[in-house]
Design a protein around this motif. Structure first.
Motif, PDB file in Angstrom:
ATOM      1  N   GLY A  10       0.622  -1.108  -0.530  1.00  0.00           N
ATOM      2  CA  GLY A  10      -0.241  -0.119  -0.101  1.00  0.00           C
ATOM      3  C   GLY A  10       0.866   1.388   0.077  1.00  0.00           C
ATOM      4  N   GLN A  11       2.184   0.812   0.088  1.00  0.00           N
ATOM      5  CA  GLN A  11       3.152   1.991  -0.008  1.00  0.00           C
ATOM      6  C   GLN A  11       3.291   2.806  -1.743  1.00  0.00           C
ATOM      7  OE1 GLN A  11       3.944   3.467   2.806  1.00  0.00           O
ATOM      8  NE2 GLN A  11       3.266   2.149   3.857  1.00  0.00           N
ATOM      9  N   MET A  12       3.330   3.667  -1.835  1.00  0.00           N
ATOM     10  CA  MET A  12       3.491   4.893  -2.858  1.00  0.00           C
ATOM     11  C   MET A  12       4.935   4.062  -3.318  1.00  0.00           C
ATOM     12  SD  MET A  12       1.952   8.302  -2.423  1.00  0.00           S
ATOM     13  CE  MET A  12       1.499   8.969  -3.622  1.00  0.00           C
ATOM     14  N   VAL A  13       5.009   4.251  -4.979  1.00  0.00           N
ATOM     15  CA  VAL A  13       5.941   4.018  -5.334  1.00  0.00           C
ATOM     16  C   VAL A  13       6.483   5.049  -6.208  1.00  0.00           C
ATOM     17  CG1 VAL A  13       7.554   2.238  -6.739  1.00  0.00           C
ATOM     18  CG2 VAL A  13       5.483   1.278  -4.944  1.00  0.00           C
ATOM     19  N   PHE A  14       8.169   4.810  -6.407  1.00  0.00           N
ATOM     20  CA  PHE A  14       8.682   6.737  -7.029  1.00  0.00           C
ATOM     21  C   PHE A  14       9.561   5.890  -8.002  1.00  0.00           C
ATOM     22  CE2 PHE A  14       6.047   8.952  -3.378  1.00  0.00           C
ATOM     23  CZ  PHE A  14       5.941  10.016  -4.399  1.00  0.00           C
ATOM     24  N   PHE A  15      10.269   4.323  -7.283  1.00  0.00           N
ATOM     25  CA  PHE A  15      11.601   4.756  -8.190  1.00  0.00           C
ATOM     26  C   PHE A  15      11.430   2.644  -8.440  1.00  0.00           C
ATOM     27  CE2 PHE A  15      12.655   7.981  -5.499  1.00  0.00           C
ATOM     28  CZ  PHE A  15      13.044   9.107  -6.774  1.00  0.00           C
ATOM     29  N   GLU A  16      12.157   1.978  -9.425  1.00  0.00           N
ATOM     30  CA  GLU A  16      12.078   0.723  -9.376  1.00  0.00           C
ATOM     31  C   GLU A  16      13.100   0.231  -8.037  1.00  0.00           C
ATOM     32  OE1 GLU A  16      11.101  -0.977 -12.280  1.00  0.00           O
ATOM     33  OE2 GLU A  16      10.130   0.985 -13.474  1.00  0.00           O
ATOM     34  N   ASP A  17      13.357   0.548  -7.463  1.00  0.00           N
ATOM     35  CA  ASP A  17      14.123  -0.235  -6.708  1.00  0.00           C
ATOM     36  C   ASP A  17      13.283   0.516  -5.279  1.00  0.00           C
ATOM     37  OD1 ASP A  17      16.032  -0.566  -4.563  1.00  0.00           O
ATOM     38  OD2 ASP A  17      17.595   0.046  -5.607  1.00  0.00           O
ATOM     39  N   PRO A  18      13.020  -0.527  -4.486  1.00  0.00           N
ATOM     40  CA  PRO A  18      11.977  -0.438  -2.877  1.00  0.00           C
ATOM     41  C   PRO A  18      13.045   0.255  -1.703  1.00  0.00           C
ATOM     42  CG  PRO A  18      11.693  -2.462  -4.330  1.00  0.00           C
ATOM     43  CD  PRO A  18      12.707  -1.817  -5.029  1.00  0.00           C
ATOM     44  N   ALA A  19      14.605   0.458  -2.046  1.00  0.00           N
ATOM     45  CA  ALA A  19      15.531   0.482  -1.772  1.00  0.00           C
ATOM     46  C   ALA A  19      15.484   2.167  -1.878  1.00  0.00           C
ATOM     47  CB  ALA A  19      16.891   0.101  -1.586  1.00  0.00           C
ATOM     48  N   VAL A  20      15.413   3.035  -2.670  1.00  0.00           N
ATOM     49  CA  VAL A  20      15.173   4.260  -2.684  1.00  0.00           C
ATOM     50  C   VAL A  20      14.151   4.432  -2.054  1.00  0.00           C
ATOM     51  CG1 VAL A  20      15.673   6.350  -4.659  1.00  0.00           C
ATOM     52  CG2 VAL A  20      16.520   3.835  -4.512  1.00  0.00           C
ATOM     53  N   LYS A  22      12.115   3.082   0.257  1.00  0.00           N
ATOM     54  CA  LYS A  22      12.685   3.785   1.934  1.00  0.00           C
ATOM     55  C   LYS A  22      13.371   5.133   1.706  1.00  0.00           C
ATOM     56  CE  LYS A  22      11.483  -1.517   2.462  1.00  0.00           C
ATOM     57  NZ  LYS A  22      12.108  -2.394   2.455  1.00  0.00           N
ATOM     58  N   LEU A  23      14.448   5.451   1.402  1.00  0.00           N
ATOM     59  CA  LEU A  23      15.242   6.886   1.625  1.00  0.00           C
ATOM     60  C   LEU A  23      14.795   7.348   1.577  1.00  0.00           C
ATOM     61  CD1 LEU A  23      18.047   6.638   2.878  1.00  0.00           C
ATOM     62  CD2 LEU A  23      18.962   6.997  -0.423  1.00  0.00           C
ATOM     63  N   LEU A  24      13.544   7.313   0.111  1.00  0.00           N
ATOM     64  CA  LEU A  24      12.909   9.149   0.171  1.00  0.00           C
ATOM     65  C   LEU A  24      12.192   9.030   1.841  1.00  0.00           C
ATOM     66  CD1 LEU A  24      12.062  11.442  -1.130  1.00  0.00           C
ATOM     67  CD2 LEU A  24      10.122   9.395  -2.485  1.00  0.00           C
ATOM     68  N   GLY A  25      11.605   7.676   1.940  1.00  0.00           N
ATOM     69  CA  GLY A  25      10.883   8.129   3.070  1.00  0.00           C
ATOM     70  C   GLY A  25      11.641   8.255   4.241  1.00  0.00           C
ATOM     71  N   MET A  26      12.565   8.137   4.619  1.00  0.00           N
ATOM     72  CA  MET A  26      13.484   8.262   5.563  1.00  0.00           C
ATOM     73  C   MET A  26      13.592   9.976   5.343  1.00  0.00           C
ATOM     74  SD  MET A  26      15.769   4.782   5.662  1.00  0.00           S
ATOM     75  CE  MET A  26      16.984   6.089   7.269  1.00  0.00           C
ATOM     76  N   VAL A  27      13.579  10.098   4.454  1.00  0.00           N
ATOM     77  CA  VAL A  27      14.881  11.342   4.264  1.00  0.00           C
ATOM     78  C   VAL A  27      13.248  12.043   4.368  1.00  0.00           C
ATOM     79  CG1 VAL A  27      15.025  13.561   2.656  1.00  0.00           C
ATOM     80  CG2 VAL A  27      16.335  11.329   2.424  1.00  0.00           C
ATOM     81  N   LEU A  28      11.684  12.478   3.958  1.00  0.00           N
ATOM     82  CA  LEU A  28      10.587  12.875   4.261  1.00  0.00           C
ATOM     83  C   LEU A  28      10.576  12.320   5.210  1.00  0.00           C
ATOM     84  CD1 LEU A  28       9.002  12.177   0.896  1.00  0.00           C
ATOM     85  CD2 LEU A  28      10.281  14.624   1.853  1.00  0.00           C
ATOM     86  N   ALA A  29      10.370  11.562   6.243  1.00  0.00           N
ATOM     87  CA  ALA A  29      10.262  11.662   7.750  1.00  0.00           C
ATOM     88  C   ALA A  29      11.046  12.445   8.989  1.00  0.00           C
ATOM     89  CB  ALA A  29      10.334  10.354   8.678  1.00  0.00           C
TER      90      ALA A  29
END
Length: 110
Positions: A10-20, A22-29
């Motif tokens: 259910g998470q929004m997806v922006f990049f092909e690599d799920p790790a990226v 997750k990193l985006l989510g961390m930066v926004l948090a």
């Protein structure tokens, strides 16, 4: 970008690599946390100024006492070491951040 196969949480997806993502989510948090901290500091400075505890602009004009400067610098360097070591270790070797910090200190004459 379409959802790569296997992403069904259910998470929004922006990049092909799920790790990226997750990193985006961390930066926004972290950005949200920083804003909260800035807002709280603004409130505290306002209250301290309004109540006459500190003059306006006291935080901006504060200078670290010479006796504490080394300790504050060491804390700053340790903070950045903790943040950058995982990245630097992957690309430059495990001691890269320590070597870079030592070079920066030598260049600054501290």
């Amino acid at each position: 970008m379409k959802n790569p196969a296997g992403i069904t949480d259910g998470q929004m997806v922006f990049f092909e690599d799920p790790a990226v993502d997750k990193l985006l989510g961390m930066v926004l948090a972290l950005a949200g946390e920083i804003y909260v901290q800035r807002d709280r500091i603004r409130v505290l400075e306002h209250l301290l100024t309004e109540n006459g505890t500190l003059p306006a602009g006291a935080a901006e004009s504060y200078r670290v006492p010479d006796a504490a400067a080394g300790e504050w610098r060491a804390e700053r360097d340790a903070f950045f070491d903790r943040i950058l070591t995982p990245l630097a270790a992957d690309y430059l070797g495990p001691e890269a951040t320590h070597r870079a910090a030592a070079a920066q200190r030598r260049a600054a004459g501290s």
